[in-house]
Design an enzyme around this catalytic site. Structure first.
Site, PDB file in Angstrom:
ATOM      1  N   GLU A   1      -1.655  12.897  25.436  1.00  0.00           N
ATOM      2  CA  GLU A   1      -1.831  13.966  26.425  1.00  0.00           C
ATOM      3  C   GLU A   1      -1.629  15.355  25.820  1.00  0.00           C
ATOM      4  O   GLU A   1      -1.517  16.347  26.545  1.00  0.00           O
ATOM      5  CB  GLU A   1      -0.847  13.784  27.601  1.00  0.00           C
ATOM      6  CG  GLU A   1      -0.834  12.422  28.245  1.00  0.00           C
ATOM      7  CD  GLU A   1      -2.107  12.083  29.023  1.00  0.00           C
ATOM      8  OE1 GLU A   1      -3.126  12.749  28.814  1.00  0.00           O
ATOM      9  OE2 GLU A   1      -2.055  11.132  29.821  1.00  0.00           O
TER      10      GLU A   1
ATOM     11  N   TYR B   1      14.282  24.159  47.929  1.00  0.00           N
ATOM     12  CA  TYR B   1      14.413  24.197  46.480  1.00  0.00           C
ATOM     13  C   TYR B   1      13.089  24.057  45.720  1.00  0.00           C
ATOM     14  O   TYR B   1      12.872  24.745  44.725  1.00  0.00           O
ATOM     15  CB  TYR B   1      15.424  23.137  46.029  1.00  0.00           C
ATOM     16  CG  TYR B   1      16.363  23.656  44.971  1.00  0.00           C
ATOM     17  CD1 TYR B   1      16.865  24.956  45.026  1.00  0.00           C
ATOM     18  CD2 TYR B   1      16.741  22.861  43.913  1.00  0.00           C
ATOM     19  CE1 TYR B   1      17.711  25.443  44.059  1.00  0.00           C
ATOM     20  CE2 TYR B   1      17.597  23.339  42.934  1.00  0.00           C
ATOM     21  CZ  TYR B   1      18.079  24.632  43.011  1.00  0.00           C
ATOM     22  OH  TYR B   1      18.909  25.104  42.037  1.00  0.00           O
TER      23      TYR B   1
HETATM   24  O1  LIG Z   1       0.033   7.511  31.212  1.00  0.00           O
HETATM   25  C1  LIG Z   1      -0.169   7.584  30.001  1.00  0.00           C
HETATM   26  O2  LIG Z   1      -0.672   6.688  29.317  1.00  0.00           O
HETATM   27  C2  LIG Z   1       0.287   8.874  29.307  1.00  0.00           C
HETATM   28  O3  LIG Z   1       0.078   9.952  30.182  1.00  0.00           O
HETATM   29  C3  LIG Z   1       1.759   8.722  29.051  1.00  0.00           C
HETATM   30  O4  LIG Z   1       2.540   8.944  29.958  1.00  0.00           O
HETATM   31  C4  LIG Z   1       2.227   8.239  27.730  1.00  0.00           C
HETATM   32  O5  LIG Z   1       1.294   8.496  26.702  1.00  0.00           O
HETATM   33  P1  LIG Z   1       1.802   8.898  25.242  1.00  0.00           P
HETATM   34  O6  LIG Z   1       2.532  10.203  25.373  1.00  0.00           O
HETATM   35  O7  LIG Z   1       0.577   8.977  24.411  1.00  0.00           O
HETATM   36  O8  LIG Z   1       2.753   7.815  24.818  1.00  0.00           O
HETATM   37 ZN   LIG Z   2       1.290   9.395  31.890  1.00  0.00          ZN
END
Ligand SMILES: O=C(O)[C@@H](O)C(=O)COP(=O)(O)O
Ligand SMILES: [Zn+2]
Length: 210
Positions: A77, A123
């Protein structure tokens, strides 16, 4: 050679990742974190890493334009993290989790895509304001970055449909606190269920934003 400020940032990311994991905000290898270093590069969690077991010297370093500088391979990401920094100068850190209540909220039909958390406590309004919903794309899809880039100038937090929250802050601690506050608000939404809620009025919301 890692300088002291960068070393402290690495240790803070390890500490906050472990804290999220130990308290059940993150499980398995879900989620990713990043922050903007003083040298203008990003420090990010490696793809497939468990937030509970991050290692300071293996965190990914990536330039703002996407070149992998050092450490393990960055999160899939990383594009949407980069988009947030590039389109909002106030964004200095990003948290993405699959925490239970916000992710459950992200799966509901009929969400208000301009603000998924209609204000009923102060909040969330005070910390992040409106939380727009980004339509569903598979994790890692570059269209997540495109949509977030469009929303970034005017928002601090987002809900990826059928996936989970993306939350920014002026530092990683702030982004983490914002995320936890949003998770609590989502928990309240499910706790309140079908009971009639007294939502904050427009005047009450305006007072919080002033
Ligand atoms: O949901 C997903 O696969 C990604 O958004 C995630 O949360 C983990 O992906 P990486 O940061 O590549 O491990
Ligand atoms: Zn994710």
């Amino acid at each position: 050679m890692t300088n002291t400020v960068e070393q402290q940032a690495r240790e803070e990311m390890v500490r906050l990742g472990a804290s999220f994991f130990q308290r059940g905000y993150a499980t398995g290898s879900a989620g990713n974190l990043s922050l903007l270093l003083p040298d203008g590069a990003l420090l990010a969690t490696p793809t497939g890493s468990c937030l509970g077991e991050l290692q300071a010297d293996r965190l990914s370093k990536v330039s703002l334009d996407g070149a992998w500088i050092s450490g393990d391979k960055p999160s899939k990401e990383i594009s949407f993290h980069r988009a947030l920094y590039q389109h909002n100068p106030a964004c200095k850190a990003v948290v993405h989790l699959h925490c239970t209540y916000l992710t459950a909220l992200s799966c509901l039909q009929g969400l208000d895509t301009e603000n998924a958390i209609k204000p009923f406590t102060p909040y969330v309004v005070m910390r992040v304001g409106n939380v727009p919903v980004v339509r569903y794309y598979r994790p890692g899809d570059l269209r997540l970055a495109e949509d977030l880039a469009r929303l970034a100038p005017a928002h601090k937090a987002f809900l990826l449909a059928n996936h989970g929250p993306v939350v920014t802050g002026e530092n990683l601690r702030e982004a983490a606190n914002n995320t936890e506050e949003m998770e609590d608000a989502a928990k309240l939404i499910f706790t309140l269920g079908n009971r009639p809620i007294r939502y904050l009025t427009d005047d009450e919301i305006a007072e919080l934003r002033s």
